[in-house]
Write an enzyme that holds these catalytic residues in place. Structure first.
Site, PDB file in Angstrom:
ATOM      1  CE  LYS A  86      -2.734   2.778   3.235  1.00  0.00           C
ATOM      2  NZ  LYS A  86      -3.388   2.844   4.562  1.00  0.00           N
ATOM      3  CD1 TRP A 123     -12.861  -1.012  -0.656  1.00  0.00           C
ATOM      4  CD2 TRP A 123     -11.572  -2.560   0.333  1.00  0.00           C
ATOM      5  NE1 TRP A 123     -12.986  -2.180  -1.371  1.00  0.00           N
ATOM      6  CE2 TRP A 123     -12.208  -3.150  -0.797  1.00  0.00           C
ATOM      7  CE3 TRP A 123     -10.724  -3.347   1.111  1.00  0.00           C
ATOM      8  CZ2 TRP A 123     -12.009  -4.470  -1.158  1.00  0.00           C
ATOM      9  CZ3 TRP A 123     -10.513  -4.666   0.750  1.00  0.00           C
ATOM     10  CH2 TRP A 123     -11.158  -5.218  -0.376  1.00  0.00           C
ATOM     11  CG  HIS A 124      -7.100   2.126   3.796  1.00  0.00           C
ATOM     12  ND1 HIS A 124      -5.836   1.633   4.109  1.00  0.00           N
ATOM     13  CD2 HIS A 124      -7.984   1.235   4.309  1.00  0.00           C
ATOM     14  CE1 HIS A 124      -5.968   0.490   4.765  1.00  0.00           C
ATOM     15  NE2 HIS A 124      -7.257   0.228   4.893  1.00  0.00           N
ATOM     16  CE1 TYR A 125     -14.656   6.042   0.193  1.00  0.00           C
ATOM     17  CE2 TYR A 125     -13.751   3.867  -0.281  1.00  0.00           C
ATOM     18  CZ  TYR A 125     -14.810   4.669   0.072  1.00  0.00           C
ATOM     19  OH  TYR A 125     -16.043   4.106   0.315  1.00  0.00           O
ATOM     20  CG  HIS A 126      -7.886   9.791   2.863  1.00  0.00           C
ATOM     21  ND1 HIS A 126      -7.299   8.651   2.364  1.00  0.00           N
ATOM     22  CD2 HIS A 126      -6.956  10.768   2.746  1.00  0.00           C
ATOM     23  CE1 HIS A 126      -6.064   8.912   1.969  1.00  0.00           C
ATOM     24  NE2 HIS A 126      -5.831  10.200   2.181  1.00  0.00           N
TER      25      HIS A 126
END
Length: 567
Positions: free
Chosen positions: A400, A504-507
């Protein structure tokens, strides 16, 4: 041999996390939680929290101790749903495309398949469960009080964090990382420290998931109401006779489409708090008239406040995985070990045993593959009909990119809050993100070739072969490799670009300093805050869920202290 392993790679994508593990699906008895259908047409509360997700649940539980709280969640409860609660079923909820699914798929304009939560507990009800805090530097940079942050982390951990059993596959990854220089060995810790560590999980020893919804066990049952299947359509504002808009209520609809209104009670410290997530929070602000005026006017939305930064500063951390076929069985595991390289990447792994070995797990290749691509019909070909006499085993090592530095944006698609907005993340737009990905892939290569990892690697499979095997899988909707070199093993740069997926760590979208201030109050509007991952411009740690749950508790304590001090 290539066809054999390619077929089994597709099959592994579906089954590597679906072997049987016993679990307990016991649900808490929340007397304050009910379906929104049949609730009063009008109601009044001290706090109205929009979104019962990773931040909203701890926030609501905290504020309920000394005030009346309404928590509105557009989805259902995570309990009694084995696709959510069992580690062995990870991926099933993400691949469920029904309207009743706890996961709502969206596809970014970059061609990467993604998902947003539609369930109490938010992303903690869908993710791979890794639990790790943000680094101390991150906490300082965010302007958080270190002592209160640590207290808030511990409050969360008492309910939902556990030490997972580390099997041989995860041990091999740990030892391989140490062997190639990702040091020191930091052992088991929740802390974010450079080197290699064994982190926490929200799955208990029985493989049962504990979500942010479990933090509602802390709530004062007399001070909180949790409504499920309650979709907020807009925030209401009072604008007459004021110097700036004042949030004073919301309009929400139950599952039958019946509208309801909830208003703030009288009191200068009563507030509406938006915790609808990275997509939901900026989307709801825009639907309520707070956002870029040209975009709002294009949707025939009355402009309450022109705020050009709403929906801007969107980020998603690129993730690239390499599949490693193994000559020996691999135990089922999600993310447990992480190598924090200090070079802008995090190295993690997941595995599962005897893929396609006739174990009767009941899952199909489409179930997991659908998480990434609607091209799942490819898996129905005869080449996917594996013999139970040919068990498959292996796992994935992934990297990542931290940050990231590449920036995107969000726009409204229409005025329906149930529909996904249009999102662009611009993966690898910033050259340093691509350089970080390449370094991560190079680190994975060294780990795979390490002595510590040799038990899990076929001696005749080069790393180039593994890259080509992985790259042959269409895990996104980006254009495939083409041209004379398309049949050759991809370079690390090509591999990063063509196999990028989400973790799935969008921000971003309501970033601190642009849309909200340091107290998460919406700039230019009274009695309105945003508290969730949409407010951050840089992803905390290797997995953000611990920090988002902490932030819900942290801000709940700060808000309540301010309220009590001014009584």
């Amino acid at each position: 041999m290539d066809r054999f392993w390619s077929c089994r790679f597709f099959f592994a994508l579906s089954l590597f996390l679906h072997s049987q593990i016993s679990s307990s699906d016991k649900a808490p008895n929340y007397s304050f939680m009910r379906d929104a259908t049949g609730t009063p047409a009008t109601s009044y509360y001290d706090y109205i929290i929009i979104g019962g997700g990773t931040a909203g649940c701890p926030l609501a539980a905290t504020l309920s101790q000394n005030a009346s709280v309404l928590l509105l969640e557009r989805g259902g409860a995570p309990y009694n749903n084995p696709n959510i609660t069992r580690l062995s079923a990870f991926g099933a909820a993400l691949s469920d495309l029904s309207e009743a699914s706890p996961s709502q798929r969206f596809i970014s304009e970059d061609g990467v398949i993604n998902a947003r939560a539609r369930v109490l507990g938010g992303g903690s009800a869908l993710n791979a469960g890794f639990y790790t805090r943000a680094g101390t530097k991150y906490v300082r940079n965010m302007g958080w009080d270190g002592r209160l942050a640590n207290e808030s982390y511990r409050w969360v951990e008492a309910k939902v964090a556990f030490q997972p059993p580390m099997g041989r596959w995860q041990t091999a990854l740990r030892d391989g990382l140490l062997e190639v220089g990702i040091v020191p060995n930091n052992g088991f810790t929740y802390d974010h420290i450079n080197g290699t560590k064994f982190g926490g999980t929200i799955f208990d020893q029985n493989g049962h998931r504990h979500t942010a919804a479990d933090l509602l066990e802390y709530a004062n049952a007399e001070g909180i109401t949790v409504l499920l299947h309650a979709t907020v359509h807009r925030i209401l504002f009072r604008t007459r006779g004021t110097t700036k808009p004042i949030a004073n209520g919301v309009v929400y609809r139950d599952r039958t489409g019946q509208p309801h209104r909830a208003y703030l009670k009288e009191g200068s410290f009563n507030e509406i708090i938006v915790s609808a997530g990275t997509l939901g929070s900026p989307q709801l602000l825009m639907l309520s008239g707070v956002g870029p005026s040209a975009q709002l006017q294009a949707q025939n939305i009355t402009v309450v406040m022109d705020q050009p930064h709403v929906g801007q500063g969107m980020h998603d951390n690129p993730m690239n995985a390499v599949f490693i076929p193994s000559p020996v069985p691999v135990e089922v595991s999600l993310i447990e070990v992480v190598g924090i390289t200090g070079e802008g990447t995090y190295i993690e792994a997941a595995g599962g045993e005897n893929f396609g070995g006739g174990g009767g797990s009941g899952s199909s290749a489409r179930d997991y593959y659908a998480m990434f691509s609607p091209k799942a019909t490819l898996l129905e070909s005869n080449s996917m009909k594996l013999s139970s006499a040919q068990p498959f085993q292996g796992g994935f090592i992934l990297e990542k990119v931290m940050g990231p530095l590449s920036t995107g944006h969000m726009e409204l698609r229409n005025r329906n809050p149930n529909d996904n907005p249009v999102v662009t993340f611009n993966y690898f737009q910033h050259p340093d993100d691509l350089k970080r990905c390449v370094r991560g892939i190079q680190t994975i290569e060294r780990v795979v070739q390490s002595k510590a990892f040799e038990r899990y690697k076929y001696a005749d499979m080069s790393f180039e072969y593994l890259l080509n095997l992985t790259a042959s899988t269409p895990v996104n909707l980006r254009p495939p490799r083409s041209g004379p070199g398309a049949s050759l093993p991809p370079s690390a740069e090509e591999f990063c670009q063509h196999t990028v997926t989400t973790i799935w760590h969008y921000h971003g979208g309501c970033v601190v300093g642009r849309v909200v201030n340091g107290d998460y109050k919406v700039i230019g509007i009274d009695r309105l805050r945003v508290i969730d991952m949409s407010t951050v411009g840089y992803c905390p740690g290797t997995n953000p869920q611990a920090t988002v749950m902490m932030l819900g508790r942290y801000m709940g304590v700060k808000i309540m202290r301010e309220r009590l001090a001014n009584k």
